[in-house]
Design an enzyme around this catalytic site. Structure first.
Site, PDB file in Angstrom:
ATOM      1  CB  THR A  48      51.655 -43.116 -41.018  1.00 32.04           C
ATOM      2  OG1 THR A  48      50.855 -43.943 -41.861  1.00 32.04           O
ATOM      3  CG2 THR A  48      51.321 -43.423 -39.558  1.00 32.04           C
ATOM      4  CE  LYS A  53      48.897 -46.899 -41.391  1.00 31.46           C
ATOM      5  NZ  LYS A  53      49.684 -46.187 -42.399  1.00 31.46           N
ATOM      6  CE  LYS A  66      56.716 -42.681 -40.474  1.00 34.07           C
ATOM      7  NZ  LYS A  66      55.385 -42.558 -41.115  1.00 34.07           N
TER       8      LYS A  66
END
Length: 293
Positions: free
Chosen positions: A97, A172, A240
């Site tokens: 990701t 995502k 993150k």
């Protein structure tokens, strides 16, 4: 004849994913920053490569799943990185990701060298990786996706082509936005049910099959109750992801209050020492806050 696959990143997710490819009869080259994390795969028949550069040169398809966008940028764009050592005509797939803009940069720099790139982040955590039931969101050229769709189907159950380069990452991030505030809701619902003296198993039986049902509730809810915070997906990596989603949202001029609140809670969780625990550990922060009050 099956393509030779190079796999970079054999951690919590990558080890299982590469293992499924081996079991499906693919020749798999592996590289990981910590070599011992690839030992199990080597024992199963994978070939260890001493560098990303060597792995890239020896593989037809190179798959990566690492930690942060900075890691992705390094393994793809550095002098000893994938794009400088993969052969023309090869296909590279980043399943980390990461940033949609970085995905586009890798795509463009790859094309200039005759290398085809897909961004294909996944959802489903360690359970999905172990069971080969991952959701895979793919961005890039459709004809390249068609060439390797069978590889995706070895490691995932729900594989969806999302369009141009970067769209896999955007999808995502949409997924992570949907999860972010929902994780807090799952934790708060469990705390409330326990405080009300309910049988938590009976509560799960009722609410996970109704409007409140979610993957987080069914898979991480029981772990929250048990106090099992082993990482299927690290707190630090979730932070993150939320950071990238916030940056992209701001770039689009969007306001995301649920995402912003969830990020602030997980930042506090990390500061409390849980950065290397699973995302379900957020319940402990909320319980500790209750005790203080």
């Amino acid at each position: 004849m099956k393509k030779t696959i190079g796999f970079v990143g054999t951690g919590v997710m990558g080890k299982s994913m590469a293992g499924h490819l081996l079991n499906a009869g693919y020749e798999v080259n592996v590289y990981n920053r910590t070599k011992s994390k690839a030992d199990e795969l080597v024992n199963q028949g994978a070939t260890w490569c001493e560098s990303v550069a060597l792995l890239s040169h020896k593989s037809d398809v190179i798959i990566s799943i690492v930690g942060y966008p900075s890691d992705v940028e390094s393994i793809y764009l550095d002098e000893q990185g994938i794009l400088n050592h993969a052969q023309s005509g090869s296909i590279v797939i980043d399943m980390t990701t990461s940033s949609p803009e970085l995905a586009k940069k890798i795509y463009e720099e790859g094309l200039a060298k005759g290398i085809h790139s897909l961004d294909a982040p996944v959802s489903g955590g360690d359970i999905g990786a172990k069971n080969a039931t991952l959701t895979i969101m793919v961005g890039g050229d459709k004809d390249i996706y068609n060439q390797i769709e069978d590889i995706f189907k070895v490691i995932g159950k729900n594989v969806v082509y999302q369009g141009q380069s970067g769209n896999g990452q955007h999808t995502k991030l949409s997924n992570q936005i949907a999860i972010a505030a929902g994780m807090l809701g799952v934790a708060e619902a469990i705390i409330y049910a326990e405080e009300a003296g309910l049988n938590i198993d009976h509560v799960f039986d009722s609410i996970e099959h109704g409007a409140a049902g979610s993957w987080s509730l069914s898979n991480l809810g029981p772990k929250m109750v048990e106090g099992n915070y082993a990482p299927g997906f690290y707190v630090k990596h979730f932070i993150k992801d939320m950071k990238i989603a916030i940056e992209e949202s701001e770039r689009m001029g969007l306001y995301m209050p649920g995402l912003l609140k969830a990020k602030s809670v997980y930042d506090a969780l990390s500061e409390a020492g849980y950065e290397n625990e699973g995302t379900q550990s957020v319940i402990q922060l909320l319980k500790d806050a209750i005790k203080k009050n």
